[in-house]
Design a protein around this motif. Structure first.
Motif, PDB file in Angstrom:
ATOM      1  N   ASP A  21     -33.940  39.901  28.667  1.00  0.00           N
ATOM      2  CA  ASP A  21     -33.297  39.057  29.583  1.00  0.00           C
ATOM      3  C   ASP A  21     -32.839  39.737  30.544  1.00  0.00           C
ATOM      4  O   ASP A  21     -32.095  40.554  30.716  1.00  0.00           O
ATOM      5  N   GLN A  85     -24.477  44.916  28.929  1.00  0.00           N
ATOM      6  CA  GLN A  85     -24.187  43.705  28.135  1.00  0.00           C
ATOM      7  C   GLN A  85     -25.596  42.511  28.221  1.00  0.00           C
ATOM      8  O   GLN A  85     -25.856  41.980  27.172  1.00  0.00           O
ATOM      9  N   GLN A  86     -26.564  43.012  29.233  1.00  0.00           N
ATOM     10  CA  GLN A  86     -27.446  42.011  29.208  1.00  0.00           C
ATOM     11  C   GLN A  86     -28.842  42.758  29.420  1.00  0.00           C
ATOM     12  O   GLN A  86     -29.909  42.378  28.907  1.00  0.00           O
TER      13      GLN A  86
END
Length: 112
Positions: A21, A85-86
């Motif tokens: 991602d 987080q990503q």
């Protein structure tokens, strides 16, 4: 050809593995590089990434206080949080003091 930086100086070595991602990553990376380049004590940056999503970014700094100021920059703090987080499966940060540096270029005598 002389080295770009004159020792002593510091290197922050950021090794990472990206996730799948990466939405917004390229834009944030470019923004962080521009922001860092305007930070007091910034001396340069180099970055490499392999096809298996492993990467190394080395940023160069005049001293430890410049590194601390960069780490605490509010926009950089936001990017760090998004990375956790990503964008990153894992990462490691190492800080090294460069005491000696020299280079080689074909056709030029080495500098020391």
């Amino acid at each position: 050809m002389a080295p770009k930086r004159q020792p002593p100086y510091y290197a922050v070595i950021f090794t990472s593995t990206q996730t799948d991602d990466l939405d917004g990553y390229a834009e944030m990376s470019a923004h962080m590089e521009k922001l860092a380049s305007n930070q007091s004590g910034f001396l340069g940056i180099e970055s490499f990434r392999s096809l298996d999503k492993k990467g190394v970014t080395i940023s160069y700094w005049k001293d430890l206080s410049a590194i601390r100021a960069w780490k605490e920059n509010p926009e950089h703090l936001t990017a760090q949080q998004l990375g956790k987080q990503q964008w990153y499966q894992d990462y490691t940060i190492e800080i090294a003091k460069i005491e000696t540096a020299y280079d080689f270029q074909t056709g030029c005598p080495p500098s020391e």
